[in-house]
Motif scaffolding. Sequence first.
Motif, PDB file in Angstrom:
ATOM      1  N   GLU A 166       0.835  -1.038   0.082  1.00 46.51           N
ATOM      2  CA  GLU A 166       0.130  -0.022   0.073  1.00 46.51           C
ATOM      3  C   GLU A 166       0.852   1.258   0.085  1.00 46.51           C
ATOM      4  OE1 GLU A 166      -3.401  -2.141   2.720  1.00 46.51           O
ATOM      5  OE2 GLU A 166      -2.944  -0.113   3.110  1.00 46.51           O
ATOM      6  N   LEU A 167       2.037   1.241   0.543  1.00 46.35           N
ATOM      7  CA  LEU A 167       2.937   2.196   0.634  1.00 46.35           C
ATOM      8  C   LEU A 167       3.323   2.679  -0.454  1.00 46.35           C
ATOM      9  CD1 LEU A 167       4.671   1.502   4.042  1.00 46.35           C
ATOM     10  CD2 LEU A 167       3.398   3.479   3.859  1.00 46.35           C
ATOM     11  N   GLN A 168       3.866   1.528  -1.312  1.00 52.48           N
ATOM     12  CA  GLN A 168       4.514   1.398  -2.498  1.00 52.48           C
ATOM     13  C   GLN A 168       3.588   2.177  -3.678  1.00 52.48           C
ATOM     14  OE1 GLN A 168       7.181   0.880  -3.932  1.00 52.48           O
ATOM     15  NE2 GLN A 168       8.297  -0.429  -2.771  1.00 52.48           N
ATOM     16  N   ALA A 169       2.179   1.667  -3.583  1.00 52.54           N
ATOM     17  CA  ALA A 169       1.109   2.187  -4.379  1.00 52.54           C
ATOM     18  C   ALA A 169       0.885   3.853  -4.371  1.00 52.54           C
ATOM     19  CB  ALA A 169      -0.144   1.399  -4.127  1.00 52.54           C
ATOM     20  N   PHE A 170       1.021   4.011  -3.069  1.00 56.86           N
ATOM     21  CA  PHE A 170       1.014   5.436  -2.738  1.00 56.86           C
ATOM     22  C   PHE A 170       2.061   6.418  -3.236  1.00 56.86           C
ATOM     23  CE2 PHE A 170       1.733   9.587  -0.416  1.00 56.86           C
ATOM     24  CZ  PHE A 170       0.541   9.937  -0.376  1.00 56.86           C
ATOM     25  N   VAL A 171       3.108   5.903  -3.213  1.00 60.65           N
ATOM     26  CA  VAL A 171       4.173   6.507  -4.070  1.00 60.65           C
ATOM     27  C   VAL A 171       4.218   6.531  -5.336  1.00 60.65           C
ATOM     28  CG1 VAL A 171       6.658   6.564  -4.271  1.00 60.65           C
ATOM     29  CG2 VAL A 171       5.913   5.806  -2.229  1.00 60.65           C
ATOM     30  N   GLN A 172       3.794   5.457  -5.979  1.00 60.04           N
ATOM     31  CA  GLN A 172       3.535   5.453  -7.415  1.00 60.04           C
ATOM     32  C   GLN A 172       2.541   6.404  -7.886  1.00 60.04           C
ATOM     33  OE1 GLN A 172       5.291   3.746  -9.721  1.00 60.04           O
ATOM     34  NE2 GLN A 172       6.742   2.829  -8.199  1.00 60.04           N
ATOM     35  N   ALA A 173       1.560   6.589  -7.088  1.00 60.58           N
ATOM     36  CA  ALA A 173       0.432   7.476  -7.428  1.00 60.58           C
ATOM     37  C   ALA A 173       0.896   9.040  -7.284  1.00 60.58           C
ATOM     38  CB  ALA A 173      -0.706   7.273  -6.512  1.00 60.58           C
ATOM     39  N   GLN A 174       1.871   9.199  -6.625  1.00 61.56           N
ATOM     40  CA  GLN A 174       2.417  10.461  -6.547  1.00 61.56           C
ATOM     41  C   GLN A 174       3.117  10.835  -8.119  1.00 61.56           C
ATOM     42  OE1 GLN A 174       1.474  12.319  -3.871  1.00 61.56           O
ATOM     43  NE2 GLN A 174       0.543  10.129  -3.544  1.00 61.56           N
ATOM     44  N   LEU A 175       3.767   9.942  -8.485  1.00 63.88           N
ATOM     45  CA  LEU A 175       4.476  10.245  -9.783  1.00 63.88           C
ATOM     46  C   LEU A 175       4.220  11.191 -10.722  1.00 63.88           C
ATOM     47  CD1 LEU A 175       6.502   6.991  -9.688  1.00 63.88           C
ATOM     48  CD2 LEU A 175       7.542   9.267  -9.138  1.00 63.88           C
ATOM     49  N   PRO A 176       3.072  10.925 -11.260  1.00 65.64           N
ATOM     50  CA  PRO A 176       2.687  11.883 -12.202  1.00 65.64           C
ATOM     51  C   PRO A 176       2.257  13.375 -11.994  1.00 65.64           C
ATOM     52  CG  PRO A 176       1.053   9.815 -11.909  1.00 65.64           C
ATOM     53  CD  PRO A 176       1.765   9.998 -10.651  1.00 65.64           C
ATOM     54  N   ARG A 177       2.551  13.629 -10.750  1.00 67.66           N
ATOM     55  CA  ARG A 177       2.586  15.285 -10.169  1.00 67.66           C
ATOM     56  C   ARG A 177       3.890  15.746 -10.272  1.00 67.66           C
ATOM     57  NH1 ARG A 177       0.239  14.978  -4.654  1.00 67.66           N
ATOM     58  NH2 ARG A 177       1.085  17.089  -4.550  1.00 67.66           N
ATOM     59  N   TYR A 178       5.065  14.657 -10.834  1.00 68.28           N
ATOM     60  CA  TYR A 178       6.347  15.368 -10.886  1.00 68.28           C
ATOM     61  C   TYR A 178       6.842  14.775 -12.005  1.00 68.28           C
ATOM     62  CZ  TYR A 178       5.344  16.099  -5.876  1.00 68.28           C
ATOM     63  OH  TYR A 178       4.835  16.331  -4.569  1.00 68.28           O
ATOM     64  N   PRO A 179       6.705  15.282 -13.230  1.00 67.66           N
ATOM     65  CA  PRO A 179       7.026  14.886 -14.432  1.00 67.66           C
ATOM     66  C   PRO A 179       8.675  14.475 -14.773  1.00 67.66           C
ATOM     67  CG  PRO A 179       6.132  16.928 -14.657  1.00 67.66           C
ATOM     68  CD  PRO A 179       5.823  16.291 -13.342  1.00 67.66           C
ATOM     69  N   LEU A 180       9.341  15.227 -14.033  1.00 63.92           N
ATOM     70  CA  LEU A 180      10.840  15.010 -14.171  1.00 63.92           C
ATOM     71  C   LEU A 180      11.530  14.157 -13.325  1.00 63.92           C
ATOM     72  CD1 LEU A 180      11.458  19.174 -14.521  1.00 63.92           C
ATOM     73  CD2 LEU A 180      10.873  17.428 -16.270  1.00 63.92           C
ATOM     74  N   VAL A 181      10.552  13.378 -12.558  1.00 64.37           N
ATOM     75  CA  VAL A 181      11.351  12.463 -11.718  1.00 64.37           C
ATOM     76  C   VAL A 181      11.194  11.466 -12.154  1.00 64.37           C
ATOM     77  CG1 VAL A 181      10.706  11.216  -9.555  1.00 64.37           C
ATOM     78  CG2 VAL A 181      10.729  13.912  -9.348  1.00 64.37           C
ATOM     79  N   LYS A 182      12.507  10.444 -12.071  1.00 59.79           N
ATOM     80  CA  LYS A 182      12.465   9.058 -12.475  1.00 59.79           C
ATOM     81  C   LYS A 182      12.561   8.334 -11.375  1.00 59.79           C
ATOM     82  CE  LYS A 182      14.627   5.984 -15.434  1.00 59.79           C
ATOM     83  NZ  LYS A 182      15.818   5.413 -14.633  1.00 59.79           N
TER      84      LYS A 182
END
Length: 281
Positions: free
Chosen positions: A220-236
Amino acid sequence: MQVFPRISAFRAARKKLPADARIGLVPTMGALHRGHASLVKKSVAENDFTIVSIFVNPTQFGPNEDFEQYPRDLDKDLALLDELGVDMVFTPSTTEIYPETSHFYFEIHQLADRLCGRSRPGHMNGVVQVVSILFHLCEPTHAYFGLKDYQQCRIIEHLIRELHFPLKLVPCSIVREADGLAFSSRNVYLSAGQRRDALFLYHTLRQLKKNFAQFQTVDELQAFVQAQLPRYPLVKLDYFEVLHGKTLQPLTELHNGEHVHAFLAAFLGQTRLIDNMRLDK
Ligand code: AMP
């Protein structure tokens, strides 16, 4: 403040310090910022003498990493250290520390299997190698390391214990910019857009901590982190891991009173940043 580029002169001066003196060592790679300054201030306050080393250690950089480009500004660093009341600065060259190709390699069991140990093969070996050399040369009674490099701190704790270095590790809190980004020498590489998206690390960790009671599993923690990524397009994302804060081993249960620690590493362009936070308290 005395500055020593050569081992021989440094060792001679070190030997002249009183045998019962409390001596703090702050190992750094230079390009000093407020994170480094907090370690130095703590050492100056707690010891009779403070030694700071400035050495960009090639053996902890991988072949495709930023050893050549790593920021270097010795004059500025020395001015800051002088202001902070440092006694001795050790600034060796690469050949001074490594006169020949090394014949020794540290195998680090368990503690380097994950996080930066896994994502930067050989990195932790280089860290343990150079820190061992610095401990031998500087003979500190206390060594100051930042918890920003949490896995490094844990490995050095074991290095001191298992190799019987007669000194105490002093782990130091993470120092952050006003908006929460952890100070790092690599922050200077960031473009304005990357600097904005770099807040992914702190914002995500803070959210995880704030809402920790609502998460039941690491997935669940992993899923939360993945869900944040679209808001930070320059982050890999390089890694997100949640581990036991002492053993750095995976957790099966989040809410049984163990030390739950979250770790993030992310690329912004070529720049790799890390951060970490204890979640359970
Ligand atoms: P470095 O020069 O990056 O090798 O860092 C030297 C020491 O400063 C290490 O022990 C780091 O963990 C510590 N350090 C770097 N950045 C920070 C920070 N933002 N807060 C606290 N300690 C830090």
